[in-house]
Design a protein around this motif. Structure first.
Motif: not given
Length: 88
Positions: A42, A79, A11, A39-40, A7, A83, A58
């Motif tokens: 997450q 991504i 990113v 995302f960061e 991930l 996930l 997403v």
């Protein structure tokens, strides 16, 4: 490669694509920047506490970028896979 590292890698690729030419329209750029920020967040959370809605976000982004920016859409698909591997 562990899912969290995958991930993080995707990113980073997405950030690079965001900064490449041709420049994205402001609306799409802001949408991707907001997604990167999610995302960061997450990456900082434990999988059990992560909201499932990010995968939906997403998937919607994939649809928005698919025609005009297939490279970005491909990264976003990667991504989604990362996930999913994290249980999100």
């Amino acid at each position: 490669m562990p899912a969290r590292e995958k991930l993080q890698e995707q990113v980073s690729i997405l950030r690079e694509q965001l900064n490449q030419d041709p420049p994205l329209p402001l609306e799409k750029r802001e949408a991707l920047e907001a997604l990167i920020a999610k995302f960061e967040v997450q990456l900082e959370l434990e999988p059990a506490t992560q909201p499932p809605s990010i995968a939906d976000d997403v998937n919607l982004a994939v649809e928005r970028f698919e025609l005009d920016h297939p490279g970005i859409a491909g990264t976003l698909r990667n991504i989604v896979v990362a996930l999913g591997n994290m249980g999100i």
